[in-house]
Motif scaffolding. Structure first.
Motif, short mmCIF file in Angstrom:
data_model
loop_
_atom_site.label_atom_id
_atom_site.label_comp_id
_atom_site.label_asym_id
_atom_site.label_seq_id
_atom_site.Cartn_x
_atom_site.Cartn_y
_atom_site.Cartn_z
N ASN A 192 0.81 -1.31 -0.04
CA ASN A 192 0.06 -0.02 0.07
C ASN A 192 0.96 1.19 0.11
OD1 ASN A 192 -2.36 -1.43 -0.13
ND2 ASN A 192 -2.44 -1.42 2.27
N SER A 193 1.69 1.30 0.96
CA SER A 193 2.73 2.51 1.19
C SER A 193 3.92 2.62 0.32
CB SER A 193 3.12 2.91 2.65
OG SER A 193 3.71 1.85 3.04
N LYS A 194 4.55 1.25 -0.17
CA LYS A 194 5.49 1.24 -0.75
C LYS A 194 5.34 0.65 -2.11
CE LYS A 194 8.35 0.98 3.05
NZ LYS A 194 9.34 -0.04 3.94
N ALA A 195 3.98 1.04 -2.81
CA ALA A 195 3.60 0.45 -4.27
C ALA A 195 4.55 1.02 -5.18
CB ALA A 195 2.47 0.89 -4.52
N PRO A 196 5.02 2.30 -5.14
CA PRO A 196 6.29 2.73 -6.28
C PRO A 196 7.42 1.86 -6.15
CG PRO A 196 5.08 4.46 -5.01
CD PRO A 196 4.63 3.49 -4.39
N LEU A 197 7.85 1.46 -4.99
CA LEU A 197 9.23 0.77 -4.96
C LEU A 197 8.89 -0.67 -5.49
CD1 LEU A 197 11.80 0.27 -3.50
CD2 LEU A 197 10.74 -0.39 -1.49
N VAL A 198 7.73 -1.23 -5.04
CA VAL A 198 7.59 -2.59 -5.80
C VAL A 198 7.26 -2.35 -7.19
CG1 VAL A 198 5.77 -4.37 -6.10
CG2 VAL A 198 5.95 -3.26 -3.80
N MET A 199 6.84 -1.37 -7.79
CA MET A 199 6.79 -1.17 -9.27
C MET A 199 8.18 -0.94 -9.79
SD MET A 199 4.77 1.44 -11.70
CE MET A 199 5.74 3.07 -11.27
N GLY A 200 8.95 -0.52 -9.01
CA GLY A 200 10.37 0.01 -9.43
C GLY A 200 11.25 -1.43 -9.47
N ILE A 201 10.86 -2.21 -8.38
CA ILE A 201 11.79 -3.67 -8.45
C ILE A 201 11.56 -4.31 -9.89
CG2 ILE A 201 11.68 -5.91 -7.28
CD1 ILE A 201 11.56 -4.54 -4.72
N PHE A 202 10.07 -4.33 -10.29
CA PHE A 202 9.67 -4.89 -11.23
C PHE A 202 10.42 -4.47 -12.64
CE2 PHE A 202 6.19 -6.80 -8.87
CZ PHE A 202 6.14 -7.97 -9.37
N LEU A 203 10.36 -2.82 -12.68
CA LEU A 203 11.01 -2.27 -13.89
C LEU A 203 12.37 -2.45 -13.68
CD1 LEU A 203 8.81 1.01 -13.71
CD2 LEU A 203 8.41 -0.92 -15.20
#
Length: 238
Positions: A192-203
């Motif tokens: 929830n709060s670190k969704a951009p970080l999760v997306m960054g890992i995939f990217l």
């Protein structure tokens, strides 16, 4: 066939990439097969009502992902080590598909972070319950890895009451001997709060696949150039 400096660097980069990919592929496939056929988890797949649960879906994804990664590695290692252009062409196509898939999954995970977080929490809850019921050592190792990575302790977060205390990390301070973060809350918070970080890992993973793809294209061009030079030489001689 002789390669210049850039070609040799790309060849060794692909070798290291495939080695890491192979280790991850075997780990995912091994864990997925264990969870699929272990006596403690087989019941999830035999009960029709549970076939759509997060646990079952996660196990299927692990097996499929591990298998695909090993197939990709097979083409990559054979093509790079033996300098076979046909295998490298197949490898490059598979890398392009995987890179695109990583980017799409990253964007979807970001846009649907709440749903993804709840699915991961459900998967964790299934693993936790299975460990308490069966004491499976592989599930225990998996929980220990999750707990140490997220620095959380089971579903309660209270070491004294926690039934899976053996899998919890060491407390950092005095207060953590009394209470630690509970894992369902931490997992939900991460998505929830670190969704951009999760997306960054995939990217970021997608970017690494693209780097491997670029190296493959460079190696293919050098192999083609060398083949053309060899053909021209033999044509001139004979």
């Amino acid at each position: 066939m002789a390669l210049d400096g850039c070609g040799l660097v790309c060849k060794y980069i692909l070798f290291i990439f495939n080695l890491i990919f192979a280790v991850l592929g075997f780990a995912f496939l091994g864990l997925g097969l264990w969870l699929r056929f272990s006596n403690g988890t087989r019941g999830f797949f035999e009960i029709q009502e549970l076939n759509s649960s997060a646990f079952v879906m996660a196990v299927v994804v692990l097996i499929a992902l591990g298998s695909v990664m090993l197939i990709v590695v097979s083409f990559g290692d054979y093509g790079a080590c033996n300098e076979k252009r046909c295998a490298l062409h197949v490898f490059s196509v598979l890398l392009a598909i995987l890179a695109l898939a990583e980017i799409v999954v990253g964007v979807l995970a970001y846009s649907r972070s709440d749903e993804v977080g709840m699915s991961i929490v459900e998967f964790y809850g299934s693993m936790y319950a299975l460990y308490l019921n069966s004491g499976d050592p592989v599930i225990g190792v998996t929980l220990t890895f999750i707990h140490n990575m997220l620095h959380c302790c089971g579903v309660t977060g209270v070491p004294v009451l926690e039934l899976a205390k053996k899998t919890c990390p060491k407390p950092d301070g005095f207060m953590e001997h009394i209470i630690m973060p509970n894992c369902p809350g931490i997992i939900a918070d991460v998505f929830n709060s670190k969704a951009p970080l999760v997306m960054g890992i995939f990217l970021g993973t997608g970017a690494l696949l693209i780097v491997a793809l670029v190296c493959t294209v460079i190696l293919l061009k050098q192999l083609k150039r060398g083949q053309e030079a060899l053909t021209a030489y033999y044509s001139a001689v004979y």
